[in-house]
Write an enzyme that holds these catalytic residues in place. Structure first.
Site, PDB file in Angstrom:
ATOM      1  N   MET A 264      -6.857 -93.494  66.072  1.00 49.23           N
ATOM      2  CA  MET A 264      -6.634 -93.061  64.703  1.00 49.23           C
ATOM      3  C   MET A 264      -5.151 -93.036  64.318  1.00 49.23           C
ATOM      4  SD  MET A 264      -9.542 -92.603  63.337  1.00 49.23           S
ATOM      5  CE  MET A 264      -8.952 -91.821  61.841  1.00 49.23           C
ATOM      6  N   ARG A 265      -4.275 -93.363  65.250  1.00 49.53           N
ATOM      7  CA  ARG A 265      -2.855 -93.305  64.921  1.00 49.53           C
ATOM      8  C   ARG A 265      -2.513 -94.280  63.797  1.00 49.53           C
ATOM      9  NH1 ARG A 265      -0.707 -93.768  69.667  1.00 49.53           N
ATOM     10  NH2 ARG A 265      -0.364 -91.547  69.971  1.00 49.53           N
ATOM     11  N   ALA A 266      -3.146 -95.440  63.774  1.00 50.26           N
ATOM     12  CA  ALA A 266      -2.856 -96.417  62.727  1.00 50.26           C
ATOM     13  C   ALA A 266      -3.146 -95.845  61.344  1.00 50.26           C
ATOM     14  CB  ALA A 266      -3.674 -97.686  62.959  1.00 50.26           C
TER      15      ALA A 266
END
Length: 721
Positions: free
Chosen positions: A274-276
């Site tokens: 989910m970092r993107a």
């Protein structure tokens, strides 16, 4: 030394915009700048230092604590509530690729420990970079043990030091900026994911731009102070624009429509974790603030995705970086079509002030000279250069500084769980994958096993290691004495002390305490008592591929299988931080397709384009390998080689080809380089010529299929015969 002005750097709009957005919102997580040599990457980043606003810190604090919110765990604390504040310039700290671990994280102050008998901590570069910028030039060449330290600090916003009896934790929140030349090798996937944004830069092909670049550079060299003074007002204006955008940032709204667009884009490009999504959202907010808007629009999302996703959408180390603009537009359109009645989803916002940026120039910002600078062109430039007679005519919307970062660099609620090349990691450390069904992810195979590599062909490479223990550069392939790893003993240091071995030092000094007159008090030590730890870890090797490309290999699609297998081995070399070289022999001679390099992408390209056909000059291939090893020993004496001879063993070129091949094998064996013969012979009738070659090279013999069999737990294949 006068720094080249940031506003005088010509072109490179994407890079300047990425740096600018991080200056507005340091929580984005930093910038990775990729580009060919001579494109002013380092000059532009170093120019940021002059634009950073000053930092308030507690007077005398070596760790840069903010007087408004001092770190309760600061080693120089606790600081009083009304601590005296002092102002110092924000720092741009450079981390050299060859820095020692002690210099990066800090270490025990040996002078005080041995002379005064007290434990004292000497801060390192991470402490100096707190609330500033940490810059790593040639970040792709950074040793793995330093990469681990950066990963930990970037994930937690703190540096933890546990060594030589010292236990220290201090804040280390910084804007991480790295530059690299992809020709020299790719960046380790875990660290790549920690960079919030990535941009590609290249030299302009416009002669007018190149002329202006050279003109400016010569002017700056002739009169550095005068040139900087001519651009001082432009730099000051950029700093003011960044400060204004920072103030607006807290009031910028991220509507649900924009959130859905971000989620749709990230899902469309199949990014991991989910970092993107989080980084794209933060970048879109910063972009809206920079353009004076009070809410995020589809244009902000599009720009943010172009900067945040290219390095996260690569599924293979040999994939070309970049983002498919058509797929991006399709994903944004799908998000709009799914919620056509959303009140927040009304397309680009034309009502906000300064919609084209503070100086105009469109979503990406204008050139460094705004609209009236000397020969301004919206292209990438070759080398930041200057014009003796041309002063600034106003900064562009894409020029800016990176101010001190008061939030953790790259700290997200989500953590990456895929190394994209077979390494699962959590918080910067590799971990067993636990049986993930994704075939791209490897499995941990015990103490000596490494996660296997899965290239595009779906094959996995078995681990090949050089025999013995080396002294080479840090890596992940063969056993070596390194600065990190398990402690295996102690020794008398030869020169500067590396890692102090305290028990051995005490044991060496203990028998002499009476003769030194010690009755009570600290232990009396002398320099010859000091012992340093001997540690064993892993090293990177030079993996030399000697590939038979003759007509016999091209028969019955055999070369296709060979290329797939060697691609698997190249992927494995990429993950283990090896250098690679490729020699091919066919017809009447052997050619070095790729000299020793860290860029396995280049090796993959050369191998894919390799033609086949003709006779088999096996002797020439072996002699070319021996010659390349001789040259590389002079260039990189600590890096041990590993030679993979990929052939069916036939020799058909020249007179008495088998005898000549035997003589060439003796020459290669005399180099002492460990070899592996990969037997490509197929069919019901076997001549076993490759097995005979292995005997002549004193090397193990492995069928091609044995190197690419994908075991769940890979303990490796032996290299020693």
């Amino acid at each position: 030394m006068t720094t080249y002005p940031f506003s005088a750097v010509l072109g490179m709009e994407d890079m300047r915009l990425a740096l600018l957005l991080n200056a507005v919102s340091p929580a984005i997580g930093g910038v990775l700048v990729r580009g060919e040599k001579g494109t002013a990457k380092s000059t532009a980043v170093r120019a940021l230092a002059a634009l950073l606003p000053p930092v308030r810190r507690v007077a005398g604090c070596r760790f840069g604590c903010d007087p408004a919110e001092p770190d309760p765990a600061c080693p120089d604390g606790p600081h009083p509530t009304a601590a005296t504040a002092e102002i110092r310039p924000a720092r741009l700290v450079e981390l050299p690729v060859g820095a020692a671990e002690d210099r990066v994280v800090g270490s025990l102050d040996l002078e005080k420990a041995l002379g005064e008998g007290v434990r004292a901590f000497e801060p390192g570069l991470l402490a100096a970079a707190h609330r500033g910028v940490l810059y790593v030039d040639e970040v792709n060449l950074l040793h793995d043990h330093l990469v681990d330290l950066l990963l930990d600090a970037a994930a937690m916003g703190r540096s933890h030091v546990e060594r030589e009896g010292v236990s220290v934790s201090h804040a280390a929140r910084f804007l991480l900026v790295g530059t690299m030349n992809p020709e020299e090798g790719e960046l380790r996937p875990q660290l790549l994911d920690r960079f919030g944004l990535t941009v590609e830069v290249g030299a302009s092909r416009d002669p007018e731009v190149r002329v202006e670049v050279v003109r400016r550079r010569l002017a700056a060299d002739a009169d550095p102070a005068g040139f900087a003074a001519r651009w001082a007002d432009a730099d000051a204006e950029i700093a003011g624009q960044v400060a204004a955008a920072r103030r607006r940032l807290a009031g910028v709204r991220l509507p649900d429509a924009a959130l859905r667009q971000i989620a749709e884009v990230c899902a469309a490009f199949d990014v991991d974790g989910m970092r993107a999504d989080i980084v794209t959202a933060r970048t879109a907010l910063a972009h809206a603030a920079w353009h004076g808007r009070d809410r995020v629009t589809i244009d902000d999302v599009r720009v943010a995705a172009r900067l945040a996703l290219p390095h996260r959408s690569r599924r293979d180390p040999f994939d070309t970086p970049g983002l498919d603009e058509k797929r991006l537009d399709e994903a944004l359109q799908r998000a709009q079509d799914a919620h056509p009645d959303d009140p927040d989803d009304d397309g680009p916002d034309d009502s906000g002030p300064n919609d084209s940026g503070p100086n105009g120039g469109g979503p990406g910002g204008g050139g460094p000279n705004g609209g009236g600078g000397p020969q301004d062109h919206a292209t990438s430039e070759g080398e930041p250069v200057d014009h003796s007679g041309s002063g600034p005519a106003g900064p562009s919307a894409a020029d800016g500084d990176a101010g001190p970062t008061d939030g953790p660099s790259g700290t997200d609620d989500a953590r990456s769980t895929d190394d994209r090349g077979g390494h699962a990691q959590h918080g910067g450390r590799e971990a067993p994958d636990g049986g993930d069904a994704d075939p791209r992810r490897g499995r941990d195979g015990g103490a000596d096993a490494q996660p296997v590599a899965v290239p595009r062909g779906g094959l996995t490479a078995r681990l090949l290691t050089a025999p013995g223990v080396g002294d080479g550069v840090p890596g992940r392939r063969s056993r070596a004495r390194t600065g990190r790893g398990r402690t295996t003993g102690a020794r008398v240091p030869n020169g500067r002390v590396g890692a102090l071995h305290l028990p051995a030092t005490v044991r060496a000094a203990a028998p002499h305490q009476a003769s030194r007159g010690r009755l009570t008090g600290p232990l009396r030590l002398r320099p010859d008592d000091v012992r340093e730890a001997v540690r064993e870890g892993r090293e990177g090797n030079l993996v030399l591929f000697v590939v038979d490309a003759s007509g016999s290999m091209g028969a019955r699609q055999r070369m296709t299988a060979v290329k797939d297998a060697v691609l698997a081995l190249l992927t494995d070399a990429y993950q283990r931080r090896d250098k690679v070289a490729v020699i091919a022999f066919r017809g009447a001679d052997a050619r070095t397709l790729l000299p020793a390099t860290s860029s396995v992408l280049a090796a993959s390209t050369r191998l894919t384009e390799l033609p086949t056909g003709g006779r088999t000059p096996l002797a020439e291939g072996l002699l070319a390998a021996a010659d390349l090893l001789r040259v590389e020993r002079l260039r990189d004496p600590l890096r041990r080689p590993l030679v993979l001879v990929v052939t069916d063993g036939r020799a058909t070129a020249g007179t008495r080809p088998l005898d000549r091949a035997a003589g060439a094998a003796a020459v290669l064996a005399a180099t002492g380089a460990p070899c592996v013969v990969v037997d490509c012979e197929t069919g019901p009738v076997r001549l076993n010529l490759a097995r005979r070659l292995a005997t002549q090279l004193h090397a193990p013999h492995h069928p091609l299929a044995a190197l690419t069999h994908p075991p769940a737990r890979d303990a490796g294949l032996p290299v020693a015969a």
